[in-house]
Design an enzyme around this catalytic site. Structure first.
Site, PDB file in Angstrom:
ATOM      1  N   ASP A 287     -56.483  34.264 -34.772  1.00  0.00           N
ATOM      2  CA  ASP A 287     -56.776  35.612 -34.266  1.00  0.00           C
ATOM      3  C   ASP A 287     -56.659  36.592 -35.428  1.00  0.00           C
ATOM      4  O   ASP A 287     -56.134  36.247 -36.486  1.00  0.00           O
ATOM      5  CB  ASP A 287     -55.809  35.986 -33.142  1.00  0.00           C
ATOM      6  CG  ASP A 287     -56.368  37.107 -32.259  1.00  0.00           C
ATOM      7  OD1 ASP A 287     -57.464  37.608 -32.560  1.00  0.00           O
ATOM      8  OD2 ASP A 287     -55.706  37.470 -31.263  1.00  0.00           O
TER       9      ASP A 287
ATOM     10  N   ASP B 296     -60.059  33.167 -31.636  1.00  0.00           N
ATOM     11  CA  ASP B 296     -60.045  34.386 -30.822  1.00  0.00           C
ATOM     12  C   ASP B 296     -60.438  35.571 -31.703  1.00  0.00           C
ATOM     13  O   ASP B 296     -60.520  35.447 -32.924  1.00  0.00           O
ATOM     14  CB  ASP B 296     -58.637  34.575 -30.243  1.00  0.00           C
ATOM     15  CG  ASP B 296     -58.643  35.413 -28.974  1.00  0.00           C
ATOM     16  OD1 ASP B 296     -59.654  36.086 -28.703  1.00  0.00           O
ATOM     17  OD2 ASP B 296     -57.632  35.397 -28.254  1.00  0.00           O
TER      18      ASP B 296
ATOM     19  N   HIS C 106     -52.100  35.902 -31.967  1.00  0.00           N
ATOM     20  CA  HIS C 106     -52.226  37.334 -31.661  1.00  0.00           C
ATOM     21  C   HIS C 106     -50.900  38.055 -31.902  1.00  0.00           C
ATOM     22  O   HIS C 106     -50.854  39.115 -32.523  1.00  0.00           O
ATOM     23  CB  HIS C 106     -52.665  37.503 -30.211  1.00  0.00           C
ATOM     24  CG  HIS C 106     -52.402  38.870 -29.658  1.00  0.00           C
ATOM     25  ND1 HIS C 106     -52.984  39.998 -30.189  1.00  0.00           N
ATOM     26  CD2 HIS C 106     -51.599  39.297 -28.651  1.00  0.00           C
ATOM     27  CE1 HIS C 106     -52.550  41.063 -29.523  1.00  0.00           C
ATOM     28  NE2 HIS C 106     -51.705  40.662 -28.595  1.00  0.00           N
TER      29      HIS C 106
ATOM     30  N   GLU D 122     -64.098  38.242 -45.590  1.00  0.00           N
ATOM     31  CA  GLU D 122     -64.100  37.470 -44.348  1.00  0.00           C
ATOM     32  C   GLU D 122     -62.696  36.939 -44.078  1.00  0.00           C
ATOM     33  O   GLU D 122     -62.018  36.457 -44.981  1.00  0.00           O
ATOM     34  CB  GLU D 122     -65.079  36.285 -44.455  1.00  0.00           C
ATOM     35  CG  GLU D 122     -66.547  36.696 -44.555  1.00  0.00           C
ATOM     36  CD  GLU D 122     -67.120  37.165 -43.232  1.00  0.00           C
ATOM     37  OE1 GLU D 122     -66.453  36.997 -42.199  1.00  0.00           O
ATOM     38  OE2 GLU D 122     -68.228  37.714 -43.232  1.00  0.00           O
TER      39      GLU D 122
END
Length: 858
Positions: free
Chosen positions: A629, A699, A833, A667
């Site tokens: 994530d 994600d 996350h 990136e």
């Protein structure tokens, strides 16, 4: 976690579509954006304005603003356009094992309703697509439409125009047609209409055309576009006690699904505040005085999203131009015009406060033909309305409760709202005429389809195995009093508290001792350390007491102020790597809830030190699950933070975590390649072998980013794996996880429309034919409508059956140790996350490698 922070932590883009007066282009020879002059010295008076007359702008600044007007067309679609709902990405055809079928078989069937309507008929003739150019540029889309539609005899009555693209059912005589129109003020405007495409009925671009048509239908229903979606200002929901207004609206898109083209529509709400930025600045100035006003104003406003009602566009405030006022001028065409005159002629708006400072919003989309993004747009505070909620509002229970009454709709309320929307379209003569002109018609009812409910999983905890209530998706009661899989003895740990919180600290310590025994945690008494209620004092106490032998640090914070929390996490994650647990004293203030709170704290502490709580049966051997994530850190120079979390054992109860900070424009996967290699080495160290199968759940992928994942990230992952040895070729699967979707599913249970039960899988009808994708409803909710999660397998060399892929994904939703229940995404995604969010919000540096094997960020 705040709503805005949560949205940012999901990697949500905040790019704007529109440009307003004063958009300053980047000079061709420079890549850097023009920087506005620093705030001038001098006293600020009145409603956010200066005492002296507005400063004379430099010739360079005037040129930048003027060039912006010449280069930018508000609705222009030129440049690098985001792929429309990722329609050009075909991944399924590359996977042999799902070419014929991608549906699973496990579980019991369930009848569902979905917020989709079939397209029953569509035009069978070719469409002609034209690009429309205005000279001089016209910023108002309504004005552009009015100027273009003065030429009915040339264009015909049947046409669709979205501000830049014109669709006609017939071809004009010339490839380039030049037309002339006149505004009400007598200004002559040259319009160039250029043929760009001839589209057969089967063309994917026709889907974009259908969406443009449908947006026109929404406008016919008197709805207004704000950002991407349409809202109804004529039916506002007012919450006067909080000075808030909610505009109800709809999210719509028309796409090709498995068996037919369908319209997906969902209810949306826009929260507006009943005050302009100028009102806000005036109130703020009264509160903090002249001296502190510039700093306070910058701190409060930068980062907020505002709505300009004259064009219904939203902008993010990036800066405040303290030496710009509406009296400043810029070059438009061949003449110099002030912002004040511009707004009067373009929008019919009078600026009442000529000395207010202007707001700066950077335009994030690319310029025409792939040029660098234009420079910042300048906005007038008087016309900018604050949107959304402040952190203070989000922390106010009463505000959130009153909002939820209007925005958290039950399945029955949601269906009723959607059916009313369908009825309004069918009863509106103008809308029906527009649809029939283009040969379009939609089914006037929601789609019925069949899903499957996967069997409930059994939880393994120590030597015991138990089941839970599948409708509740929670096993906090069932696990009470049972020993954990592995518990870490607490022998050397510290508890920090302020003098005012001494009683709650000792009460927590006693309760932790009581709950630890049944879990199998051996707990020695903590060393209690008192600190003064100041950040420097807390940091000094940590520096003086935390040493290499300290297992974990518990800090009781008097308030939920972010600076103290950040100070603890920065020091204990970077400078002196030690697992830490922060608790706000208010959480411990209710004695009747202390046992429950202490149980959760003890579980968290055990995880952070390397303990394992529970597991489920995973039949695949030598499997490594990876979650990725990202989070966009606005504080640290707009860097992106990528987090990678990988499983280390068969039962998915031990995890390796790594975080990388990327500079802007890089990136995310570039840094995560190194993290994946480190994860594979950790797996080898733990198991004496490398995994034979790797499944990556990615994600934080926004709309239009799927092609980048397929073309760039997947090869980079494969390359990273190859660095472990040329002959090492594990089976690899890459799954894109998406939570921000408009799809909703309802189940009729006992004659009443309800949320589907946890474990509901949908892999027919509403999935995309070009993808190997499915939806899972894994969590349970107490109020409102449940939101499914969309999984898109973009690469798969494992040959795993779709049914096994779905079952494994659902199993992993049980393994998030911060919640004794099923979560919305696989555990490694939620861990990633949490890690990215902690680093982006509080630490702003890469955490110490000594913590890589612990879930220290829970």
């Amino acid at each position: 976690m705040t709503g805005r922070a949560r949205a940012r932590s999901r990697g949500r883009a905040r790019g704007q579509e529109a440009v307003t007066p004063g958009a300053q282009p980047t000079p061709p020879q420079e890549v850097a954006r023009p920087v506005l002059p620093p705030p001038a010295e001098g006293e600020l008076v009145g409603r956010g304005r200066q005492k002296r007359a507005p400063g004379v702008m430099s010739a360079e600044a005037v040129l930048q603003i003027s060039a912006g007007f010449q280069q930018i067309k508000i609705g222009e679609r030129g440049g690098r356009r985001r792929d429309f709902h990722d329609t050009g990405v075909y991944t399924r055809k590359l996977m042999e094992h799902v070419k014929e079928s991608k549906t699973g078989v496990s579980g019991s069937s369930i009848e569902l309703r979905a917020n989709f309507m079939r397209l029953l008929s569509r035009p069978q003739w070719a469409l002609y697509q034209y690009h429309v150019d205005f000279k001089p540029p016209m910023e108002s889309r309504r004005l552009r439409s009015a100027l273009l539609f003065q030429h009915d005899e040339t264009l015909g009555k049947t046409r669709t125009f979205d501000g830049a693209l014109l669709f006609l059912p017939h071809r004009l005589h010339n490839t380039e047609t030049v037309l002339c129109s006149e505004t009400r003020q007598g200004e002559r405007v040259q319009i160039t209409v250029t043929l760009t495409n001839e589209l057969p009925p089967s063309s994917p671009v026709c889907l974009q055309f259908y969406n443009i048509i449908f947006r026109r239908i929404l406008r016919m229903l008197n709805m207004q576009q704000i950002g991407r979606h349409y809202y109804n200002p004529d039916d506002p929901l007012n919450i006067p006690q909080h000075r808030l207004t909610i505009w109800p609206g709809f999210v719509t898109n028309i796409l090709q699904y498995e068996s037919s083209i369908m319209l997906c529509t969902d209810v949306s709400h826009k929260v507006l505040r009943s005050e302009t930025v100028l009102d806000f600045m005036s109130t703020l100035k009264q509160h903090c005085g002249d001296q502190r006003f510039p700093d306070a104003c910058t701190k409060e406003l930068v980062g907020l999203i505002v709505l300009t009602k004259y064009n219904n566009k939203t902008y993010r405030i990036d800066d405040i131009a303290w030496d710009h006022t509406p009296n400043n001028t810029f070059k438009r065409g061949d003449t110099m015009v002030s912002f004040k005159d511009y707004y009067k002629t373009q929008y019919g708006l009078e600026i009442t406060d000529g000395n207010q400072v202007l707001l700066v919003s950077h335009i994030r989309r690319m310029g025409p033909s792939g040029a660098p993004p234009p420079g910042p747009a300048l906005l007038v505070p008087e016309f900018c309305y604050l949107t959304g909620l402040t952190d203070k509002m989000r922390n106010d229970f009463n505000i959130m409760k009153d909002l939820a009454v209007h925005t958290r709709l039950t399945p029955e309320q949601r269906e009723s709202r959607l059916n009313r929307f369908i009825t309004n379209i069918s009863k509106n003569a103008e809308a029906q005429n527009e649809l029939s002109t283009w040969g379009l018609s939609f089914e006037n009812k929601l789609l019925s389809l069949t899903g499957r409910v996967l069997p409930a999983e059994r939880i393994i905890q120590g030597a015991r195995m138990y089941e839970y209530n599948p409708w509740a998706a929670d096993w906090s009661k069932e696990m009470r009093g049972l020993p954990l899989i592995s518990s870490m003895p607490l022998e050397s740990w510290l508890m920090f508290y302020t003098r005012r919180n001494g009683d709650v600290a000792h009460a927590l310590l006693q309760t932790l001792n009581r709950v630890a025994g049944p879990m199998g945690i051996r707990m020695q008494r903590a060393v209690m350390i008192e600190y003064d209620d100041r950040q420097e004092s807390l940091l000094r106490a940590l520096q003086q007491n935390v040493g290499p032998g300290t297992q974990i640090v518990v800090v009781i914070l008097p308030t939920n102020r972010k600076d103290k929390y950040d100070c603890v996490k920065k020091y204990l994650c970077v400078d002196c790597p030690t697992p830490s647990q922060c608790v706000v004293s208010r959480t411990l203030s209710r004695p009747q809830a202390l046992m429950t709170v202490a149980t959760k704290i003890a579980l968290q502490m055990n995880c952070k030190m390397g303990g394992e709580l529970w597991s489920i049966e995973i039949p695949l051997k030598q499997l490594m699950i990876v979650g990725i994530d990202c989070y966009h850190d606005t504080a640290a120079g707009k860097r992106s933070i990528g987090a990678l979390v990988a499983s280390l054992n068969q039962s998915m109860s031990r995890w390796f975590s790594k975080c990388v900070l990327q500079s802007r424009g890089q990136e995310i996967i570039d840094g995560l390649k190194v993290a994946l290699k480190a994860a594979l080495k950790a797996y080898w160290k733990y198991n004496n072998c490398l995994p034979s199968r790797i499944i990556v759940y990615r994600d934080g992928v926004g709309d239009g980013m799927l092609q980048s994942v397929v073309n760039y990230e997947v090869p980079q992952i494969m390359q990273s794996i190859k660095t472990m040895g040329e002959d090492y070729v594990p089976k690899l699967t890459v799954v894109v996880v998406k939570k921000r979707i408009a799809s909703r599913f309802f189940a009729r249970i006992d004659g009443k429309l309800s949320n589907p039960p946890p474990g509901t899988v949908i892999d027919t009808e509403v999935t995309r034919p070009e993808w190997y994708d499915f939806f899972i409803v894994s969590q349970a909710v107490r109020m409102g409508s449940i939101c499914p999660t969309h999984y898109n397998v973009v690469f798969d060399s494992s040959g795993l059956k779709p049914d096994h892929m779905q079952r494994l994904t659902y199993k992993l939703c049980h393994m998030y140790y911060n919640w004794q229940g099923i979560v919305r995404v696989p555990a490694p995604c939620q861990y990633a996350h949490k890690l990215a969010f902690l680093v982006g919000q509080s630490i702003h540096k890469e955490p110490s490698v000594n913590l890589d094997d612990f879930l220290y960020y829970l």
